[in-house]
Design an enzyme around this catalytic site. Structure first.
Site, PDB file in Angstrom:
ATOM      1  N   ASP A 295       0.873  -1.177   0.000  1.00  0.00           N
ATOM      2  CA  ASP A 295       0.000   0.000   0.000  1.00  0.00           C
ATOM      3  C   ASP A 295       0.916   1.234   0.000  1.00  0.00           C
ATOM      4  O   ASP A 295       2.127   1.140   0.218  1.00  0.00           O
ATOM      5  CB  ASP A 295      -0.940  -0.006   1.214  1.00  0.00           C
ATOM      6  CG  ASP A 295      -2.172   0.875   0.961  1.00  0.00           C
ATOM      7  OD1 ASP A 295      -2.101   1.775   0.101  1.00  0.00           O
ATOM      8  OD2 ASP A 295      -3.199   0.676   1.636  1.00  0.00           O
ATOM      9  N   TRP A 296       0.332   2.376  -0.254  1.00  0.00           N
ATOM     10  CA  TRP A 296       1.092   3.620  -0.434  1.00  0.00           C
ATOM     11  C   TRP A 296       1.563   4.159   0.925  1.00  0.00           C
ATOM     12  O   TRP A 296       0.753   4.652   1.719  1.00  0.00           O
ATOM     13  CB  TRP A 296       0.205   4.637  -1.146  1.00  0.00           C
ATOM     14  CG  TRP A 296       0.207   4.534  -2.650  1.00  0.00           C
ATOM     15  CD1 TRP A 296       0.519   5.555  -3.513  1.00  0.00           C
ATOM     16  CD2 TRP A 296      -0.087   3.403  -3.486  1.00  0.00           C
ATOM     17  NE1 TRP A 296       0.441   5.101  -4.821  1.00  0.00           N
ATOM     18  CE2 TRP A 296       0.078   3.800  -4.835  1.00  0.00           C
ATOM     19  CE3 TRP A 296      -0.446   2.071  -3.236  1.00  0.00           C
ATOM     20  CZ2 TRP A 296      -0.127   2.927  -5.910  1.00  0.00           C
ATOM     21  CZ3 TRP A 296      -0.644   1.209  -4.304  1.00  0.00           C
ATOM     22  CH2 TRP A 296      -0.484   1.636  -5.620  1.00  0.00           C
TER      23      TRP A 296
END
Ligand code: BGC
Length: 754
Positions: A295-296
């Site tokens: 995920d970011w």
């Protein structure tokens, strides 16, 4: 000559794209025999499997090229202060993730976009005219209709293609363990089977259009509170029987090109660097061949490359979160020092290439024609089938034989319908009907935590369907004011809305802005009150006994107002069923108190999912308590009966039965088969469901055969599934609480699978 050649290549590419989509479903054995006969230039690579092609390409790459493929860059998002990164070349369409291609080897640039409910645009592309805003995934969950999930996925895939996005960050599949989770609207259900079957079809729809899809967020990212500092504790075997089982089945049924790891820790290890979950479970036990993207802002350490993470996403977000990028200079240094083995770097790259080839993103022909009107129809159909009629004391459908005085109250129903907020919010064509920033203390996400209203006014749509009615609107501003309108109406339709979304859990179950008091006042003034809820989660409904009908419309997407009006007027017979249990109160749930909710964003928090695999309805069955509305519940304007249940055993449970529409209206039912008891223990598991559309008086015979893992326990010591020999009790029901017919069968005890 050139024209013929071009034409030839184009049609071949289209063919390849379709075939390769199918091959992706088959996994690595899905060789593409038809391709070998298509062109001579492509024949060699086409004869190879995606794995073989990936190996061949990777072998030809330089280390610089290898390193370039294992990171992505987020595009400029002014709204959350992300500037343009100069590593993204001019002319590239901004998106959530960009990875340069390797033209000399025919590797396309990778470009990803959110999300499960449509192609998003939080400000990356000022000129983008907008995409179809589909209903929330939990509404897809409510439809219990895998085919519809697939159609929605295919439409999203096409809208990604025309923007040049070859990866969709769709496929949110975390289980709804906690009714306060701000992101439950992005997920399908509390049940692993429902989640897996629907998510898999959404992924199949997307990948069938030649666009890679993810399944996310692996795993146990089931609360947003302090999500980057959240340690989710769970018994490993119970994890296999719940959240991990959802991923496992969805992966088998759709072969997603990528899995996105979550922000949280699981049993002390961050999801993006969780050796056990990534290497031992996902890649080894399940044999997953695609790649894991983070995920970011979920990668604090380069060592995660050794623990199973293949690609660091949105590397600038890791700089914000952890102070540096992990898979650029730091990983290169580790490589130079011999700490990252060459084989592992090659494996990371091959996995990415393998997914690119399996989904054929390197074989794109011209972008498909996109019929936005057709996509809006799909969004409408999902909303129709996703709406759940929770309660109806005869108030619905609205009378059409006389002109009614209808008072519409609250929820901005004169303007549109709300959506969920965060990275999954889709900017629709034509823009929003309204946007109000809610704000909030949690990181940058407060800046984009908005009440978004999609342009589909339920009030205007009711007016269209009931042109004779006198409709008056009251904004739900104060209880007293709303009661005035209620008193002079024949019927009141009161709307209850809530903004839910990424980075924010809800501290409790009530509606915000005094809406419960407004609904209460309206219902006191006029008992002929119908409530329509547009939320992503269950709410408490203190006014429940005072109102005649309750409709759960979730976030119903860009055509949601129409779907709501059609259900209210009976043009559509409601058929949605709850994919999540509505509790009476938080005390009934596994965690009456939500750990960390009172602390500032960034506080290390431990959350114990002690309910283990007994998520949602399983928990209520174990505790023998009755929720407000059970999982699987949903009313109809017709009635259905069940008969002739036959249950057989052996390796698995197979249930055959007949469903009959015993009413006067056509409608769809969703019969559900549950395991209720295994030898020596009470154990509730949904074994299967089927959405059946029936004309009045029509009957259909349905057969449901359970995935044996739903009948099994995970035996941690043996690392295998275990079915206990003996009698297993089964119920055919309308919900987890309404069991209509029961049966039982003997299962053969055994260990199997991984
Ligand atoms: C979300 C992901 C999303 C990513 C990229 C994150 O904040 O958790 O679901 O795909 O952003 O926008």
């Amino acid at each position: 000559m050139s024209l013929t050649r071009r034409h030839f290549v184009v049609s071949t590419s289209r063919q390849i794209s379709k075939l390769a989509g199918a091959a992706a479903l088959l996994g690595s054995s899905g060789v593409l025999p038809a391709l070998a006969q298509t062109t001579s230039t492509e024949s060699k690579s086409s004869e190879l499997s995606p794995d073989e092609r990936a190996r061949e390409t990777e072998h030809k790459m330089t280390d610089d090229e290898r390193f370039s493929l294992i990171v992505s860059l987020i595009g400029a998002v002014p709204s959350v202060g992300v500037p343009r990164d100069r590593r993204i070349p001019e002319g590239v369409n901004m998106s959530a993730g960009y990875t340069p291609g390797i033209p000399r080897l025919g590797v396309p640039a990778l470009q990803s976009s959110d999300a499960s409910m449509g192609v998003t645009n939080p400000g990356y592309r000022p000129d983008d005219k907008g995409a179809t805003a589909f209903p929330a995934s939990i509404a897809v969950g409510s439809s219990f209709n895998p085919q519809l999930a697939r159609e929605g996925g295919a439409a999203i895939g096409r809208e990604a293609r025309i923007r040049g996005f070859n990866i969709m960050l769709a496929g949110g599949i975390n289980l709804a363990r906690d009714v306060r989770n701000g992101r439950n609207f992005e997920y399908y259900s509390e049940d692993p089977w429902v989640s897996a079957v629907l998510a898999a079809e959404a992924v199949n729809g997307i990948q069938g259009e030649g666009v890679i899809s993810t399944l996310k967020h692996y795993t146990l990212n089931c609360n947003e509170t302090n999500r980057h500092w959240l340690d989710a504790i769970i018994d490993p075997a119970a994890h296999r029987e719940s959240d991990l089982l959802a991923f496992q089945i969805a992966i088998e049924r759709s072969q997603p090109g990528s899995i996105m790891s979550g922000y949280n820790k699981i049993n002390g290890e961050y999801a993006s660097g969780n050796h056990h979950l990534l290497n031992e479970v996902l890649k080894d036990a399940w044999g997953y061949r695609g790649y894991v993207m983070s995920d970011w802002g979920a990668v604090p350490a380069w060592e995660y490359a050794l623990k199973g993470l293949d690609q660091e996403s949105g590397i600038q977000m890791d700089v914000r979160q952890w102070g540096s990028e992990a898979f650029t200079d730091r990983l290169r240094t580790a490589y130079a020092e011999g700490k990252l083995p060459k084989e592992r770097l090659s494996d990371m790259v091959r996995r990415i290439l393998r997914s690119a080839y399996a989904v054929a993103i390197d074989k794109w022909g011209p972008a498909p024609a996109v019929d936005m009107a057709k996509h809006s129809e799909i969004a409408l159909e999902i909303a129709r089938q996703g709406i759940v009629l929770l309660k109806n004391d005869g108030a619905l459908p609205l009378a059409t034989d006389r002109p009614l005085k209808i008072g519409v109250v609250g929820g901005y129903a004169q303007l549109g319908v709300p959506t969920g907020t965060g990275s999954g919010a889709v900017l629709p064509a034509g823009g929003y009907a309204g946007t109000v920033n809610i704000g909030g203390a949690h990181g940058a996400m407060g800046a984009v935590r908005n009440l978004y209203l999609l342009r589909s006014s339920p009030m205007a749509e009711v007016k269209k369907l009931l042109p004779q009615a006198q409709i008056e609107f009251d904004g739900g501003y104060t209880p007293a004011e709303s009661a005035l309108l209620a008193r002079r109406s024949d019927v009141v339709i009161a709307f209850g809305i809530r903004v839910e979304g990424e980075a924010f859990d809800l501290p409790e179950l009530s509606l915000p802005w005094g809406q419960d008091a407004v609904i209460d006042a309206v219902a006191t003034a006029n008992p002929n009150t119908i409530v329509v809820l547009e939320t992503g989660n269950p709410v408490s409904m203190p006014w429940r006994d005072k109102v005649k009908a309750i409709v759960q419309a979730w976030y119903p997407g860009q055509a949601g107002g129409q779907a709501i009006a059609e259900v209210l007027t009976g043009k559509v017979n409601p058929s949605g069923r709850l994919p999540i249990t509505f509790p009476q109160n938080l005390a009934q749930t596994p965690r009456p108190e939500l750990p960390g909710i009172e602390t500032p964003w960034g506080t290390p928090t431990t959350i114990r999912y002690d309910e283990g695999a007994e998520v949602g309805y399983r928990w209520y069955a174990q505790k023998n308590t009755k929720p407000l509305y059970a999982f699987g519940h949903g009313l109809s304007y017709t009635t259905f009966s069940y008969s002739d249940l036959k249950v057989s055993g052996g390796d698995t449970i197979t249930a055959t039965f007949t469903v009959t529409n015993t009413g006067k209206t056509a409608g769809a039912d969703v019969p559900q088969v549950y395991l209720t008891e295994a030898p020596g223990e009470r154990r509730m598991r949904l074994l299967g469901f089927e959405r059946v559309e029936l004309a009045p008086g029509e009957s259909r015979t349905v057969t449901i055969s359970a995935d044996p893992r739903l009948l099994a326990r995970f035996d941690g010591a043996a690392s295998q599934w275990r079915i206990t020999d003996g009698v297993h009790a089964v119920a055919l029901g309308k919900s987890a609480n309404e069991q209509v017919l029961t049966g039982s069968a003997n299962l053969t005890g055994r260990h199997f699978g991984r």
